[in-house]
Structure formats: C-alpha cells, structure tokens
Design an enzyme around this catalytic site. Structure first.
Site, PDB file in Angstrom:
ATOM      1  N   ASP A  13       0.810  -1.219   0.000  1.00 31.28           N
ATOM      2  CA  ASP A  13       0.000   0.000   0.000  1.00 31.28           C
ATOM      3  C   ASP A  13       0.846   1.272   0.000  1.00 31.28           C
ATOM      4  OD1 ASP A  13      -2.316  -1.644   0.251  1.00 31.28           O
ATOM      5  OD2 ASP A  13      -1.889  -1.814   2.389  1.00 31.28           O
ATOM      6  N   GLY A  40      -4.375  -4.483  -4.350  1.00 32.24           N
ATOM      7  CA  GLY A  40      -5.351  -3.511  -4.832  1.00 32.24           C
ATOM      8  C   GLY A  40      -4.611  -2.264  -5.251  1.00 32.24           C
ATOM      9  N   HIS A  41      -4.483  -2.052  -6.541  1.00 30.49           N
ATOM     10  CA  HIS A  41      -3.789  -0.862  -7.024  1.00 30.49           C
ATOM     11  C   HIS A  41      -4.807   0.180  -7.467  1.00 30.49           C
ATOM     12  CE1 HIS A  41       0.203  -3.083  -8.011  1.00 30.49           C
ATOM     13  NE2 HIS A  41      -0.041  -2.961  -6.734  1.00 30.49           N
ATOM     14  N   GLN A 219       1.960  -6.106  -3.193  1.00 33.86           N
ATOM     15  CA  GLN A 219       2.280  -6.119  -1.756  1.00 33.86           C
ATOM     16  C   GLN A 219       3.597  -5.364  -1.520  1.00 33.86           C
ATOM     17  OE1 GLN A 219       1.275  -9.532  -3.015  1.00 33.86           O
ATOM     18  NE2 GLN A 219      -0.747  -8.688  -2.627  1.00 33.86           N
TER      19      GLN A 219
HETATM   20  P1  IMP Z   1      -2.801 -12.741   2.061  1.00 28.99           P
HETATM   21  O1  IMP Z   1      -1.874 -12.199   1.035  1.00 28.99           O
HETATM   22  O2  IMP Z   1      -4.253 -12.485   1.762  1.00 28.99           O
HETATM   23  O3  IMP Z   1      -2.509 -14.168   2.378  1.00 28.99           O
HETATM   24  O4  IMP Z   1      -2.524 -11.941   3.429  1.00 28.99           O
HETATM   25  C1  IMP Z   1      -1.304 -12.061   4.141  1.00 28.99           C
HETATM   26  C2  IMP Z   1      -0.891 -10.745   4.769  1.00 28.99           C
HETATM   27  O5  IMP Z   1      -0.503  -9.854   3.738  1.00 28.99           O
HETATM   28  C3  IMP Z   1      -2.003 -10.045   5.539  1.00 28.99           C
HETATM   29  O6  IMP Z   1      -1.434  -9.335   6.621  1.00 28.99           O
HETATM   30  C4  IMP Z   1      -2.562  -9.073   4.523  1.00 28.99           C
HETATM   31  O7  IMP Z   1      -3.194  -7.983   5.121  1.00 28.99           O
HETATM   32  C5  IMP Z   1      -1.291  -8.670   3.808  1.00 28.99           C
HETATM   33  N1  IMP Z   1      -1.534  -8.209   2.437  1.00 28.99           N
HETATM   34  C6  IMP Z   1      -1.863  -8.952   1.365  1.00 28.99           C
HETATM   35  N2  IMP Z   1      -1.995  -8.182   0.269  1.00 28.99           N
HETATM   36  C7  IMP Z   1      -1.737  -6.928   0.653  1.00 28.99           C
HETATM   37  C8  IMP Z   1      -1.671  -5.673  -0.046  1.00 28.99           C
HETATM   38  O8  IMP Z   1      -1.874  -5.562  -1.250  1.00 28.99           O
HETATM   39  N3  IMP Z   1      -1.360  -4.591   0.718  1.00 28.99           N
HETATM   40  C9  IMP Z   1      -1.072  -4.675   2.030  1.00 28.99           C
HETATM   41  N4  IMP Z   1      -1.121  -5.815   2.718  1.00 28.99           N
HETATM   42  C10 IMP Z   1      -1.431  -6.940   2.042  1.00 28.99           C
END
Ligand code: IMP
Length: 405
Positions: A13, A40-41, A219
């Site tokens: 983010d 989410g971009h 991420q």
């Molecule tokens: P997952 O990727 O859904 O398995 O989540 C694993 C961890 O990564 C969690 O703490 C999510 O909140 C975090 N996470 C996954 N995708 C994003 C992103 O695009 N931005 C920020 N945090 C993310």
C-alpha cells in the site's frame, strides 16, 4: 530501452499503482509476477478511479502489452469481473495486449474457505491466496494450462475430494455448495481462456526487440514469504527474486524502483515497531485515507521506519526511490522517523519540525515548505539512494520529478 522493476519497500500500500501507471505510459510491456487479487492498485486519472487487483496497471495506458506471470495465483471469477469492470470503464482488454501465463495457478472457492479457517491469526485478505500457493507447493494445484487442455473440471473435482479427506470442516454440504458454483466458474473461464498463453516467450521476445519493460510488484518487501515478518506475510516472493521465478525470464533491470510511503502502514497482524496507537496514528489514517483497497479494513499507521527500508534496499538493490503521500504529513507539529533500534528492539527516533502548508498537488519542488525538504533530504542521505519522484497527491499529475528515471 528501459527495463524497470517497481516494488513496495514496506508492508504494501505504498502507492505503487499510481507510479506504475505513470511509468507504464512509456512502456511496451508490463508484467505482474506474484500475488493475486489480494493486491489492490488504485489509479486516479482525471477524477476517474480505477482499482486493479490482478490486471497490470499498464492496461490503462492502452499502449502496453500486459502479462500476469506464472508466479501469480488467479481466481477466475474475480479476474473475469475485473475484465468486465475495466471494459465498462472504457478500457480495452484485447488478446494482443493482455496475456495470462499458462503456468499461473487457479484460486478456487475452497481455497477461500481454507483461508478463512486456517489463516485467521495472520489477518489475510480472505482471497484464498495462501491455500492456492500451498497447493502449488504441494504439487496438487490446478494451473491455467488445465483450462487450455480441457482438464480443469476433472482436476476441480479431484481437488474437492482431496480436501474432503483432509479437513473435517469440509463436509458434504460445503462440497455441494462449491459444486454449485462450478457453472459460474466455467462462465468466467470462458472469458479468460482467450488470454492464456506461454507468457515467458512474449517477455523474452520483448527483451530481444529492445522494448521498454516494466515489472510491477504487488504487496511489499516486508510481506515476502522468505524475507518478510514471517509468519505474518503473504505467500509469494514479493522481492526481486520473485520477478525471475514468477515470470520465467531473467531481466537485467536498469532501474530498481522502491516505493516508500512517507510514513508506514500495514494491514493484518504482525510486528510493526513504529506503530502509533494514539491520535497521531488516527490523524495519519484520516489524512491518508488508510483503508484497504481490497478489504476496506482500516490500516495500522505509524512513523517511517528507515532501518526496514534499508533492509528492502539490501534485498532488492533499489537504485531509485519514489516517496509517496507526502501531502498526508502536512499539519503535524513534529514528525518522527525511526533511524535505529535500541537493545530491546524499540525504535530510536529522529524528530523533525513539521509543516503546516498544504503540499497536496504541488509539482514544483521549490514550492515545498523548507521543513518538508529537510525531511526528504534526510531520508535520501540516510538511504544513500536518490529519491527521484515525490508524489504529492493521488492524481497522475501530482508529482515532483526530482531526478529523471
Ligand atoms: P494474504 O496475502 O491475503 O494471504 O494476506 C497475508 C498478509 O498480507 C495479511 O497481513 C494481509 O493484510 C497482507 N496483504 C496482502 N496483500 C496486501 C496488499 O496488497 N497490501 C497490504 N497488505 C497486504
């Protein structure tokens, strides 16, 4: 010819979408190499907002070819919806501009159920990402090539059988509910099938043809499965190594661009040394509208943590930084930055005088308040990597170009 990679230097983010969109306007090829619809971009162009989860941000420019690489995991329903949404916003999605790797893995409804049951303590996005990668590593995953060779349905039923025998919470009712979703999945598969191909060849040809290439990380560094704050991480390689395994091609990136928010946020559980639990954290959340683009969850907020960004430099070889959301720091009396940790692993801060002037939308560096410039210069010196772009707002135009790419 430019070969760029953009990655988040914190916990995601950082505002990568906007920067990628800016750069991708001059690109011939944009590649996503890891993650799935957990990303989410958000890109804002002339007051129109686009939220992309899986499709590379290069799709908006209309010029670049866009690839979802083999390192990604794809929920066909979500992707088909995203394709439709983009089309409805006037963005063309054509088979000569958008490609999905036949080696990418499929996320199923069962993966989402597993995610919710097994990964609560991580605070995941509930998109089934971890279980899809679990299946990949377990060698029981279903890949995109099954859509092309017609084996998807058979593999889908085998996948349900497999998990029914492993977890007691996957009972007959659950299995039937998932089976009932199959027509919907098959409809989505019809939409995405024309785009599936061996994407590594497209990337390789692009390199041979001296085209401009951009790899778009999702991420952030500290969510990397190996190098992040394990186990509070995502399930893919968010750092530069993931670019090669996740696309099938070695690329000699000339610019390795780190995106750094001017403070820190994270969603989900896990350590966050500079987190603010007080009204300052609240103010950052409000100023930065820090709510997840994918889940809507409020993000945890805190001061910039420079030792962590240094680690991201070590991992990714960043040689160019973009600092984002600077406008969200206006109006604070004091601003702090972690520069080290004490023997109890508590951050040691350097304190800066804040600035009151609104910096939103500024495009000329000379218009930034002095205290703001001090802040940026300190960070640049500490990291020993140039900050080339300062982002001062969500719009494509809200940037100060300090050093050209
Ligand atoms: P997952 O990727 O859904 O398995 O989540 C694993 C961890 O990564 C969690 O703490 C999510 O909140 C975090 N996470 C996954 N995708 C994003 C992103 O695009 N931005 C920020 N945090 C993310």
């Amino acid at each position: 010819m430019s070969k760029y990679i953009v990655m988040g230097s914190q916990w995601g983010d950082e505002g990568k979408g906007k920067i990628v969109d800016n750069i991708s306007q001059n690109m011939d090829l944009v590649v996503r190499f890891q993650g799935g619809a957990n990303a989410g971009h958000t890109v804002i162009i002339e007051d129109k907002k686009y939220v992309l989860h899986l499709i590379p941000s290069g799709i908006i420019s209309g010029k670049a070819k866009n690839i979802i690489g083999n390192g990604c995991v794809i929920d066909p329903i979500t992707l088909a919806e995203e394709i439709e949404e983009m089309k409805n916003s006037g963005i063309k999605i054509q088979t000569n501009k958008f490609f999905i790797s036949s080696g990418a893995h499929i996320v199923t409804p069962l993966h989402k159920i597993l995610d919710n049951k097994l990964n609560k303590k991580i605070g995941t996005t509930s998109r089934g990402i971890g279980p899809a990668y679990m299946d990949k590593a377990q060698r029981s995953g279903i890949r995109m090539d099954s859509i092309v060779d017609g084996s998807f349905e058979k593999k889908f039923y085998e996948h349900l059988e497999y998990y029914k025998n492993i977890y007691s919470f996957i009972d007959e009712t659950t299995i039937n509910e998932i089976k009932n979703m199959l027509p919907n999945i098959l409809e989505s598969i019809k939409i995405i099938k024309p785009f599936i191909t061996d994407t590594e060849n497209i990337i390789y040809d692009s390199i041979q043809n001296n085209e401009n290439i951009l790899y778009e990380g999702a991420q952030g560094t500290l969510l990397d499965i190996d190098h992040g704050t394990y186990p509070f991480v995502t399930s893919s390689s968010t750092t530069i190594g993931g670019a090669f395994t996740g696309s099938g091609v070695f690329v000699e990136f000339d610019k390795r661009i780190g995106i750094m928010k001017s403070y820190t946020t994270r969603v989900g559980e896990g350590p966050f040394p500079t987190e603010l639990h007080d009204e300052i954290g609240e103010k950052l959340r409000k100023n930065g509208n820090e709510f997840g683009a994918t889940t809507g969850r409020p993000r945890r907020c805190g001061w910039l943590d420079l030792p962590l960004v240094k680690k991201a430099i070590m991992l990714n070889g960043f040689n160019y930084f973009v600092i984002t959301k600077l406008s969200c720091l206006s109006g604070f009396d004091k601003i702090k930055v972690a520069i080290d940790y004490d023997k109890n692993n508590k951050p040691i801060y350097k304190e800066f005088e804040g600035w009151q002037k609104e910096v939103y939308g500024i495009t000329d560096i000379n218009e930034l308040p002095k205290n703001c410039i001090n802040y940026i210069e300190f960070i640049e010196k500490y990291l020993n990597v140039p900050i080339g772009i300062i982002s001062t707002g969500p719009n494509r135009k809200h940037v100060i170009i300090k050093n050209n790419l």
